[in-house]
Design a protein around this motif. Sequence first.
Motif, short mmCIF file in Angstrom:
data_model
loop_
_atom_site.label_atom_id
_atom_site.label_comp_id
_atom_site.label_asym_id
_atom_site.label_seq_id
_atom_site.Cartn_x
_atom_site.Cartn_y
_atom_site.Cartn_z
N VAL A 158 -5.95 0.71 -11.58
CA VAL A 158 -6.42 0.69 -10.19
C VAL A 158 -7.51 1.75 -10.00
O VAL A 158 -8.56 1.48 -9.43
N ALA A 159 -7.25 2.95 -10.50
CA ALA A 159 -8.22 4.05 -10.36
C ALA A 159 -9.54 3.73 -11.05
O ALA A 159 -10.60 4.19 -10.61
N ASN A 160 -9.49 2.92 -12.10
CA ASN A 160 -10.70 2.55 -12.84
C ASN A 160 -11.35 1.26 -12.34
O ASN A 160 -12.21 0.71 -13.00
N GLY A 161 -10.89 0.77 -11.18
CA GLY A 161 -11.55 -0.36 -10.56
C GLY A 161 -10.91 -1.71 -10.78
O GLY A 161 -11.37 -2.71 -10.23
N ASP A 162 -9.87 -1.80 -11.58
CA ASP A 162 -9.18 -3.08 -11.80
C ASP A 162 -8.02 -3.18 -10.82
O ASP A 162 -6.85 -3.05 -11.20
N LEU A 163 -8.33 -3.41 -9.56
CA LEU A 163 -7.32 -3.42 -8.50
C LEU A 163 -6.29 -4.51 -8.71
O LEU A 163 -5.09 -4.25 -8.68
N ALA A 164 -6.72 -5.73 -8.97
CA ALA A 164 -5.78 -6.85 -9.12
C ALA A 164 -4.89 -6.67 -10.35
O ALA A 164 -3.66 -6.79 -10.26
N GLY A 165 -5.49 -6.38 -11.49
CA GLY A 165 -4.71 -6.21 -12.72
C GLY A 165 -3.79 -5.00 -12.66
O GLY A 165 -2.64 -5.06 -13.09
N GLY A 166 -4.29 -3.91 -12.11
CA GLY A 166 -3.48 -2.71 -11.99
C GLY A 166 -2.31 -2.90 -11.04
O GLY A 166 -1.18 -2.49 -11.33
N LEU A 167 -2.57 -3.55 -9.92
CA LEU A 167 -1.52 -3.81 -8.94
C LEU A 167 -0.45 -4.74 -9.52
O LEU A 167 0.75 -4.53 -9.31
N GLU A 168 -0.89 -5.72 -10.30
CA GLU A 168 0.07 -6.62 -10.95
C GLU A 168 0.95 -5.84 -11.94
O GLU A 168 2.17 -6.02 -11.98
N GLN A 169 0.34 -4.96 -12.70
CA GLN A 169 1.10 -4.16 -13.66
C GLN A 169 2.03 -3.20 -12.93
O GLN A 169 3.19 -3.03 -13.33
N MET A 170 1.57 -2.58 -11.87
CA MET A 170 2.42 -1.68 -11.09
C MET A 170 3.61 -2.45 -10.49
O MET A 170 4.74 -1.98 -10.53
N SER A 171 3.33 -3.63 -9.97
CA SER A 171 4.38 -4.44 -9.33
C SER A 171 5.47 -4.83 -10.33
O SER A 171 6.64 -4.86 -9.99
N SER A 172 5.06 -5.12 -11.56
CA SER A 172 6.04 -5.57 -12.57
C SER A 172 7.07 -4.51 -12.91
O SER A 172 8.17 -4.84 -13.36
N MET A 193 2.09 2.97 -5.14
CA MET A 193 2.15 1.53 -4.87
C MET A 193 1.61 1.24 -3.46
O MET A 193 0.80 0.32 -3.28
N ALA A 194 2.02 2.02 -2.50
CA ALA A 194 1.53 1.81 -1.13
C ALA A 194 0.02 2.01 -1.04
O ALA A 194 -0.68 1.25 -0.37
N GLU A 195 -0.49 3.02 -1.74
CA GLU A 195 -1.94 3.28 -1.75
C GLU A 195 -2.69 2.09 -2.36
O GLU A 195 -3.70 1.64 -1.84
N ALA A 196 -2.18 1.56 -3.47
CA ALA A 196 -2.82 0.41 -4.13
C ALA A 196 -2.76 -0.82 -3.22
O ALA A 196 -3.74 -1.57 -3.11
N LEU A 197 -1.63 -1.03 -2.58
CA LEU A 197 -1.50 -2.17 -1.65
C LEU A 197 -2.48 -2.03 -0.49
O LEU A 197 -3.08 -3.01 -0.05
N MET A 198 -2.65 -0.81 0.01
CA MET A 198 -3.60 -0.59 1.10
C MET A 198 -5.02 -0.90 0.62
O MET A 198 -5.78 -1.55 1.34
N ARG A 199 -5.37 -0.47 -0.58
CA ARG A 199 -6.70 -0.76 -1.12
C ARG A 199 -6.91 -2.26 -1.28
O ARG A 199 -8.03 -2.75 -1.16
N ALA A 200 -5.81 -2.99 -1.54
CA ALA A 200 -5.88 -4.45 -1.68
C ALA A 200 -5.78 -5.15 -0.32
O ALA A 200 -5.68 -6.38 -0.26
#
Length: 189
Positions: free
Chosen positions: A30-44, A63-70
């Motif tokens: 997520v920090a490196n710009g792969d929001l969708a892939g990172g969020l999927e990995q975090m969610s798993s 997780m909340a921060e990544a969801l907010m970014r998404a």
Amino acid sequence: YAERMRGVAEKYEFAQSRAFAIFMLGTARVANGDLAGGLEQMSSSFEVARTYLFSAIYPRLAMAEALMRAERYADASEIVASTFASLRTPESGVFVSELWRLRGELALKSRAPETELAERDLNTAMRIASAQDAKVFQLRAGLALAEFLAQEGRREEARATLSNACRDPLPQFMGPEVVRASELQIQLG
């Protein structure tokens, strides 16, 4: 670090440590710009990672921060609310200033923005980070509050807040907050 942690956890079958390492690898994506892939990995791995007591509330916050970014504000708000509900002392502990900041920012993202709640939460985040001498968290809270005040047309308060947040910078810290602070200082004049 997360890769090494995952390797050790897999070697010795430490399920919780493995889940936390996978979660942290997702935060790096997520920090490196792969929001969708990172969020999927975090969610798993989120359900197990959030029980990893060594990390305190960090997995929930990340997780909340990544969801907010998404732009999944309701999901992020749900995690923040459940995290607050789990805390015995919501104004002390590691990462709590970030939790208050995030709740303040999410209050502005709701369908009916709650500006009073947002301002109160952002001020609380600043106060806690300042009391803990957590410079990066103080900068993050100060930026969020200054941006809010500027949007409300309260430029003088925004300048003062930003000045306070940037008062004692960490010379070695070159995160994106430093760039945002510089840009906002220029905008505010």
